[in-house]
Design an enzyme around this catalytic site. Structure first.
Site, PDB file in Angstrom:
ATOM      1  N   GLY A  46       0.829  -1.203   0.000  1.00 56.66           N
ATOM      2  CA  GLY A  46       0.000   0.000   0.000  1.00 56.66           C
ATOM      3  C   GLY A  46       0.857   1.244   0.000  1.00 56.66           C
ATOM      4  N   GLN A  51       2.991   9.965   0.917  1.00 57.25           N
ATOM      5  CA  GLN A  51       4.323   9.364   1.097  1.00 57.25           C
ATOM      6  C   GLN A  51       5.289   9.744  -0.022  1.00 57.25           C
ATOM      7  OE1 GLN A  51       2.376   5.346   1.849  1.00 57.25           O
ATOM      8  NE2 GLN A  51       4.265   5.150   3.019  1.00 57.25           N
ATOM      9  N   CYS A  92       5.491  -0.017   7.266  1.00 56.86           N
ATOM     10  CA  CYS A  92       5.206   1.151   6.424  1.00 56.86           C
ATOM     11  C   CYS A  92       6.440   1.461   5.590  1.00 56.86           C
ATOM     12  CB  CYS A  92       4.878   2.354   7.309  1.00 56.86           C
ATOM     13  SG  CYS A  92       4.476   3.851   6.392  1.00 56.86           S
ATOM     14  N   LEU A  93       6.230   1.767   4.311  1.00 57.39           N
ATOM     15  CA  LEU A  93       7.366   2.120   3.450  1.00 57.39           C
ATOM     16  C   LEU A  93       8.058   3.391   3.932  1.00 57.39           C
ATOM     17  CD1 LEU A  93       5.866   1.231  -0.031  1.00 57.39           C
ATOM     18  CD2 LEU A  93       7.756   0.078   1.151  1.00 57.39           C
ATOM     19  N   HIS A 134      -4.760   2.149   7.247  1.00 55.54           N
ATOM     20  CA  HIS A 134      -3.380   2.634   7.381  1.00 55.54           C
ATOM     21  C   HIS A 134      -3.092   3.717   6.328  1.00 55.54           C
ATOM     22  CE1 HIS A 134       1.125   1.763   7.844  1.00 55.54           C
ATOM     23  NE2 HIS A 134       1.063   2.448   6.708  1.00 55.54           N
ATOM     24  N   GLU A 135      -3.507   3.460   5.086  1.00 51.47           N
ATOM     25  CA  GLU A 135      -3.233   4.426   4.000  1.00 51.47           C
ATOM     26  C   GLU A 135      -4.081   5.681   4.161  1.00 51.47           C
ATOM     27  OE1 GLU A 135      -0.649   3.830   2.511  1.00 51.47           O
ATOM     28  OE2 GLU A 135      -0.504   1.685   2.919  1.00 51.47           O
ATOM     29  N   HIS A 138      -2.448   8.067   6.410  1.00 52.21           N
ATOM     30  CA  HIS A 138      -1.404   8.899   5.775  1.00 52.21           C
ATOM     31  C   HIS A 138      -2.000  10.184   5.204  1.00 52.21           C
ATOM     32  CE1 HIS A 138       2.280   6.571   5.932  1.00 52.21           C
ATOM     33  NE2 HIS A 138       1.673   5.481   5.487  1.00 52.21           N
TER      34      HIS A 138
HETATM   35  C1  QAP Z   1       0.835  -0.701   4.935  1.00 54.79           C
HETATM   36  O1  QAP Z   1       2.975  -1.171   4.119  1.00 54.79           O
HETATM   37  C2  QAP Z   1       0.483  -1.923   5.726  1.00 54.79           C
HETATM   38  O2  QAP Z   1       9.503  -2.106   6.789  1.00 54.79           O
HETATM   39  C3  QAP Z   1       1.653  -0.964   3.700  1.00 54.79           C
HETATM   40  O3  QAP Z   1      11.560  -2.660   5.143  1.00 54.79           O
HETATM   41  C4  QAP Z   1       1.467  -2.804   6.170  1.00 54.79           C
HETATM   42  O4  QAP Z   1       3.652  -1.866   2.120  1.00 54.79           O
HETATM   43  C5  QAP Z   1      -0.786  -2.174   6.057  1.00 54.79           C
HETATM   44  C6  QAP Z   1       7.665  -2.410   3.653  1.00 54.79           C
HETATM   45  C7  QAP Z   1       1.127  -3.931   6.897  1.00 54.79           C
HETATM   46  C8  QAP Z   1      -1.136  -3.276   6.776  1.00 54.79           C
HETATM   47  C9  QAP Z   1      -0.182  -4.179   7.188  1.00 54.79           C
HETATM   48  C10 QAP Z   1       7.948  -2.207   4.996  1.00 54.79           C
HETATM   49  C11 QAP Z   1       8.712  -2.696   2.813  1.00 54.79           C
HETATM   50  C12 QAP Z   1       6.314  -2.304   3.119  1.00 54.79           C
HETATM   51  C13 QAP Z   1       9.244  -2.302   5.474  1.00 54.79           C
HETATM   52  C14 QAP Z   1       3.927  -1.644   3.270  1.00 54.79           C
HETATM   53  C15 QAP Z   1      10.288  -2.588   4.614  1.00 54.79           C
HETATM   54  C16 QAP Z   1      10.028  -2.784   3.283  1.00 54.79           C
HETATM   55  C17 QAP Z   1       5.267  -1.822   3.838  1.00 54.79           C
HETATM   56 CO    CO Z   2       2.451   3.550   5.516  1.00 52.73          CO
END
Ligand code: QAP
Ligand code: CO
Length: 168
Positions: A46, A51, A92-93, A134-135, A138
């Site tokens: 996401g 972001q 989270c990215l 979550h998004e 943001h």
């Molecule tokens: C949001 O998050 C989300 O730490 C999206 O080193 C995440 O795409 C919602 C990512 C989990 C619900 C559950 C995170 C990539 C990606 C990192 C992501 C990383 C590399 C996170």
């Molecule tokens: Co995020």
């Protein structure tokens, strides 16, 4: 298409409140394409426009393993349907390398516009429901680390600031 730079916590620009999209035109569709490319390259499930430092209410999500379920939410509106909650280990990215358990409403309805500007609604469950909330956070300038204890959040902030110094 282009891979965009992702802002990282504690960048204050992540606190900007996004404005609604007025017209879903080619400019918006090009941004959406770049957001998908950025998210898939990361890889992530996401990404909110906030972001990538565009403060408009646009979210892209794909929780599939093979990029087969791209979802676009423009001007999303979330309604919580009941008091049930569930917990998920969120990442989270914009906070790479850190994961924390967050509790959120389990049953929501989301209304939004798709990439053609057409209205739709859905009642997502599980990971998709978590991800949309979550998004959407943001777009309101909110991050998942805002739900954890100040002690944990400050530890993450220090580690991120140290990494950013090393990389500059
Ligand atoms: C949001 O998050 C989300 O730490 C999206 O080193 C995440 O795409 C919602 C990512 C989990 C619900 C559950 C995170 C990539 C990606 C990192 C992501 C990383 C590399 C996170
Ligand atoms: Co995020």
């Amino acid at each position: 298409m282009a891979v965009l730079e992702i802002l990282e916590f504690p960048d204050p620009r992540l606190r900007t409140i996004a404005k609604p999209v007025k017209i879903v035109d080619e400019r918006v569709r090009n941004l959406i394409d770049d957001m998908f490319e950025t998210m898939y390259e990361a890889p992530g499930i996401g990404l909110a426009a906030s972001q990538v430092n565009v403060h408009e209410r646009i979210v892209v999500i794909d929780t599939s393993d093979d990029h087969s379920e791209p979802l676009v939410f423009i001007n999303p509106e979330i309604t919580v349907l009941d008091q049930d909650t569930f917990q998920y280990d969120e990442g989270c990215l914009s906070v790479p390398g850190f994961y924390e358990t967050v509790e959120r409403p389990q049953h929501i309805r989301v209304k939004a516009l798709d990439r053609n500007g057409d209205a739709f609604e859905m009642q997502p469950e599980g990971l998709l429901a978590v991800c949309i909330q979550h998004e959407n956070d943001h777009l309101l300038g909110k991050l998942f680390v805002d739900y954890i204890s100040p002690l944990k959040r400050n530890r993450i902030r220090s580690k991120m600031e140290k990494l950013h110094k090393q990389n500059n």
